[in-house]
Scaffold this motif. Structure first.
Motif: not given
Lengths: 90, 479, 92, 297
Positions: A59-72, D132-137, D139-140
């Motif tokens: 979950v934090p990985h996904a949040l950080v991805l969002t954060g990086i895109v927003v920061a850029v 629907g996807v296998d990668s956790a990141v 999927a989130v």
């Protein structure tokens, strides 16, 4: 190693905060903000590692991805505005 | 039969923004989608009146903590209505405005306008802290671009300062969320409120979050970005910024204090600090507003002062557990009346600038003679800002006063009354200029009718909604 | 076993070359010599490290990936070296 | 704890130290060009640190977006900016130092309250097969918190059209050289293919739409750095930039109209929906970032 990264994240946040307040140059301010962002992201990613599960918390990985895109995105706007300002001053 | 879905409130404006950019019949699309989104807002408001329980929707069917929740309760439904009303009238105004002025900016304006609408709807519906961050980012980036829209140096500079502070605030907010997540492992507000009880770690995370929200809502030490940003752009953009964009952080503050944070001694001190800042914002904002010579800067400083009311109430959020509905009503009505009135005033100031080509107060035409509609817009909205009887502002201040007496915060009530007095001191010069009896030759230049009428209707609504507050606040009153 | 020793040896050689390149980058005084250290010694050291990695794994997919990485590094380091030298020549 | 370091931890220590030093140098140097260079090094090192922290997805995006694209933007700025770095007043320095110190103390205290716990991680892994996807990141990113991603795509579209609306006509910096032209032209097909592969990989492993899109953006910017225009009509680029937001919101709307609920994919349709969304985000991220660099459509 978790604690080392936590402390690193905090240090990044505070030195860039200091330089953000002190800097009078837009470029320096922008860089300071980006480094501040990296510090916050480091805090998040370290938290992701701080679990009992085998692989880190996604979950934090996904949040950080969002954060990086927003920061850029914000950086792109800032760059464009600063260039505009310089052109007006010429 | 298509069932109601909260997602429409977000997707429709988003699609509208795309269509308005790529299609040549921009204005018709804007009009159609504004009406549609407005109807959706009204529908959701009526929904909250009809249903007693808040509507929760888990996006993707994933319940928190895994997924993101949307929540439509009395408060958010009321604010959706507010966004709908203000946005619809600003849209009507802008159709005419960009037809006569700033034609190049008109090409892009609708894109940002609908994005703002989507962001606002997303913000008031969301109950997930990270989702609120993304919605906040949508709002502040749109706001920054709207400030820079006219393209002259003053606007660019204001927008750049605004952007820097707003990125800083976003990063602080994100840091706060990261700290909360590290401690509690959830992002949803309703789950967080359960986990927070009887703990103290959240105090650390509350610190950056409070700073971030204070920066975004221009609370006193961080207010300096607001006047240049709100006063240097075009009138419809100013109206949107000053009436709508500034409100979400204060709303989040209310939600956090009333529904998420538990009782803790250190929170009491923090609430006192915030209320002092709010009181100072009322005084200093009003002081600078009285001293301004140009109408837009006056209105911008008045926004600083009016935002102070929302923060002076923080101790009431903390202590008002028993009177929760009353606190929510006072807050909602204060925000509502200020949003409508300030939007109407900025739109009218756009009318005045359109006629006089200057924005000094002393150049304001004798509107009471030449353009009665604009004058009445200024009159009604000014009356609401001051809180003259019958107006929505009056009812809001009355509710607030009643609360502060009930809970024993007499000083807060007194400061608020003083703020009302100060507001009359800065609204009065505007009215005075409207009656000035030296109209020179360009003062009878006609204003496009749509611009006059939409500004007037907003002001009139701001004033007259004071008479139907029972109906408006019913959804909140039932809790 | 032999492969492992060989792999470690190659890694060691690669590290020495990289170290030499880095020292050259810092110590050498003019741009062309620095460029020389950067492009030549570093690419050689990198090649040895790729070789040692290839020896330490026996998956075909890893070999192909490592070779692709190696090719990419060689081509872009040539390009970058050329770009830097070109700029130096023009604005000297 | 900190003093119980093993051999592996030495790498972490070295990387962290280098990261901190590069941040300090970037913030401290008087010359903005130097700051920009050190910022790029900083971005690259932080990418390596994400890899060490088992976040390869973030590392990919960070190295391309946070380091390369942001770095290029900052260089563009340094070239066009003449503002001098004035020294701040001692008073400003004092209170800046005071505030920073306060926050340092505050956050160090906060560190003592953090405990090792599961948070949402185990829940994500439990529900992974339903996503629907296998990668956790991913999927989130695209299912559990897909709504965030919709708004995020909105933010980036918004930002790029915002800077286009400012109407700044400044030629992007380029280097007119046959070698670079040849190299960028030769490598572009590979980069397109590879970024598509990374995007596809996102359904079951490391990779995904933003990662692939950022990679493609890098390739496109390299192409533009050689002073070449893309062989595409402006209207097509326009459609590409809008694709992500448009497709994503249309799919969300479609499922709402069908009665499943906003952005709620039924299990049998989730993989295909996510694939379509990923493709659209891939192409639009790439072209949006390219537009951010070139400054015009």
């Amino acid at each position: 190693m978790i604690w080392f990264y936590y402390i690193l994240a905090i240090l990044l946040v505070i030195i860039s905060l200091y330089h953000f307040i002190v800097a009078r140059n837009y470029v320096k301010r922008l860089i300071a903000l980006n480094i501040l962002g990296s510090g916050v992201f480091l805090f998040f990613i370290t938290t992701a590692k701080n679990t009992n599960t085998e692989s880190p918390d996604p979950v934090p990985h996904a949040l950080v991805l969002t954060g990086i895109v927003v920061a850029v995105s914000a950086t792109a706007i800032a760059v464009s505005l600063i260039l505009h300002l310089n052109k007006e001053e010429e | 039969m298509i069932s109601f879905d909260l997602g429409y409130l977000i997707v429709l404006p988003l699609l509208a923004s795309i269509f308005s950019l790529i299609s040549p019949i921009r204005v018709y699309i804007a009009l159609a989608f504004s009406l549609l989104s407005f109807l959706l807002s009204v529908y959701s408001f009526l929904y909250t009146l009809r249903d007693n329980t808040p509507l929760y929707q888990w996006i993707g069917g994933w319940t928190p903590p895994l997924g993101i929740g949307l929540r439509l309760d009395g408060l958010s439904g009321f604010f959706l209505l507010m966004i709908g009303i203000v946005s619809l009238f600003v849209a009507l105004y802008s159709i005419s405005f960009f037809n006569v002025e700033y034609k190049r900016q008109g090409r892009f304006f609708w894109f940002f306008f609908f994005f703002l609408w989507a962001g606002l709807n997303a913000f008031f519906l969301s109950e997930d802290l990270f989702n609120l961050y993304v919605a906040l980012e949508v709002l502040s980036l749109t706001a920054v671009i709207l400030v820079a829209l006219p393209g002259y140096k003053k606007a660019i500079k204001a927008s750049l300062n605004y952007l820097f502070l707003s990125i800083l605030a976003s990063m602080f907010y994100l840091l706060g969320i990261a700290m909360l997540y590290a401690n509690y492992g959830v992002l949803s507000m309703s789950l967080l409120s359960q986990k927070l009880s009887d703990t103290q770690e959240f105090i650390y995370a509350l610190f950056p979050i409070t700073i971030a929200l204070a920066i975004k809502s221009a609370l006193l030490p961080f207010h300096f970005w607001l006047p240049p940003a709100h006063s240097s752009t075009v009138a419809p953009a100013s109206a949107l910024l000053s009436s709508l964009v500034i409100k979400p952080p204060a709303y989040l503050m209310l939600r956090l204090w009333m529904e998420v944070l538990p009782k803790d001694k250190s929170l009491e001190y923090l609430s006192i600090v915030l209320s002092i800042m709010g009181a100072l914002a009322i005084f200093i904002g009003s002081y600078y507003a009285i001293r301004q010579k140009t109408i837009k800067r006056l209105l911008a400083y008045s926004t600083v002062a009016q935002m102070g009311y929302l923060f002076i109430m923080v101790p009431l959020y903390y202590h008002g557990e028993i009177l929760k509905e009353a606190v929510l009503q006072a807050f909602a009505l204060q925000v509502f009346s200020h949003a409508l009135a300030k939007a109407s005033m900025f739109l009218s100031s756009g009318n005045a600038i359109y006629v006089a080509k200057r924005d000094e107060l002393s150049y304001m035409p004798g509107f009471a003679h030449s353009h009665p509609f604009t004058f009445f817009a200024l009159f009604f909205s000014g009356a609401t800002l001051i809180g003259l009887p019958l107006s929505a502002g009056f009812v809001a201040k009355f509710l607030f006063l009643e609360l502060s007496i009930k809970l024993g915060f007499f000083l807060h009530g007194g400061i608020m009354l003083l703020g009302s007095l100060l507001a009359s001191l800065y609204v009065y010069p505007i009215w005075k200029e409207c009656f000035s009896s030296h109209p020179t030759k360009f003062y009878d230049k006609p204003i496009p009718q749509l611009m006059e009428i939409s500004a007037f209707l907003l002001g009139f609504l701001a004033f007259s909604s004071g008479m139907i507050t029972g109906f408006l606040l019913e959804g909140i009153a039932r809790g | 076993m032999a492969f492992e020793i060989l792999s470690i040896a190659f890694m060691f050689i690669g590290a020495i070359f990289l170290l030499a390149g880095s020292i050259g980058l810092i110590r050498l005084k003019d741009t062309y010599s620095r460029l020389h250290a950067l492009t030549k010694a570093d690419v050689l050291g990198f090649g040895f490290i790729v070789l040692s990695c290839i020896l330490s794994t026996d998956l075909l997919s890893h070999w192909i990936k490592l070779l692709l990485v190696w090719l990419l590094v060689i081509s872009y380091s040539a390009l970058v070296g050329y770009a830097l030298a070109n700029r130096k020549k023009r604005y000297a | 704890m900190l003093w119980q370091t093993g051999k592996k931890d030495m790498l972490d220590l070295a990387l962290g130290l280098m990261l901190f030093i590069s941040a300090l140098l970037s913030l401290h140097s008087k010359d903005t060009m130097k700051s920009g260079v050190f910022f790029i090094i900083f971005g690259f090192l932080s990418g390596l640190i994400w890899v060490r922290l088992e976040a390869p997805d973030v590392a990919l995006v960070e190295i391309i977006l946070g380091s390369a694209i942001t770095g290029l933007l900052i260089f563009k700025l340094v070239k066009g900016s003449k503002q001098k770095d004035l020294k701040a007043f001692t008073f400003t320095r004092l209170w800046a130092g005071f505030i920073s110190f306060l926050i340092l103390i505050f956050m160090l205290f906060h560190l003592t309250t953090i405990e090792r716990q599961d948070r949402i991680a185990s829940l994500v892994f439990e529900n992974l097969h339903k996503s629907g996807v296998d990668s956790a990141v991913n999927a989130v990113l695209l299912n559990f918190r897909g709504y965030d991603t919709l708004l995020e795509v909105g933010v980036i579209t918004l930002a790029i059209f915002g800077l286009l609306s400012l109407g700044l006509k400044r030629e992007a910096y380029y280097w007119d050289n046959p070698l670079l032209k040849g190299f960028s032209r030769l490598s572009l097909p590979f980069i397109v293919f590879f970024s598509l592969y990374i995007t596809y990989l996102g359904t079951f492993s490391v990779g995904g739409a933003f990662q692939g899109g950022a990679l493609l953006a890098g390739g496109l910017v390299l192409f533009a750095l050689a002073g070449q225009a893309l062989p595409l009509k402006a209207s097509i680029i326009y459609i590409f930039t809008m694709a992500g937001l448009g497709v994503f919101s249309l799919i969300g709307l479609l499922y709402a109209l069908l009665g499943y609920g906003f952005l709620t994919y039924p299990l049998e349709l989730s993989t295909i929906s996510i694939m379509i969304i990923e493709l659209s985000i891939w192409i639009s991220t790439a072209f949006l970032l390219y537009t951010a660099y070139s400054g015009k459509l």
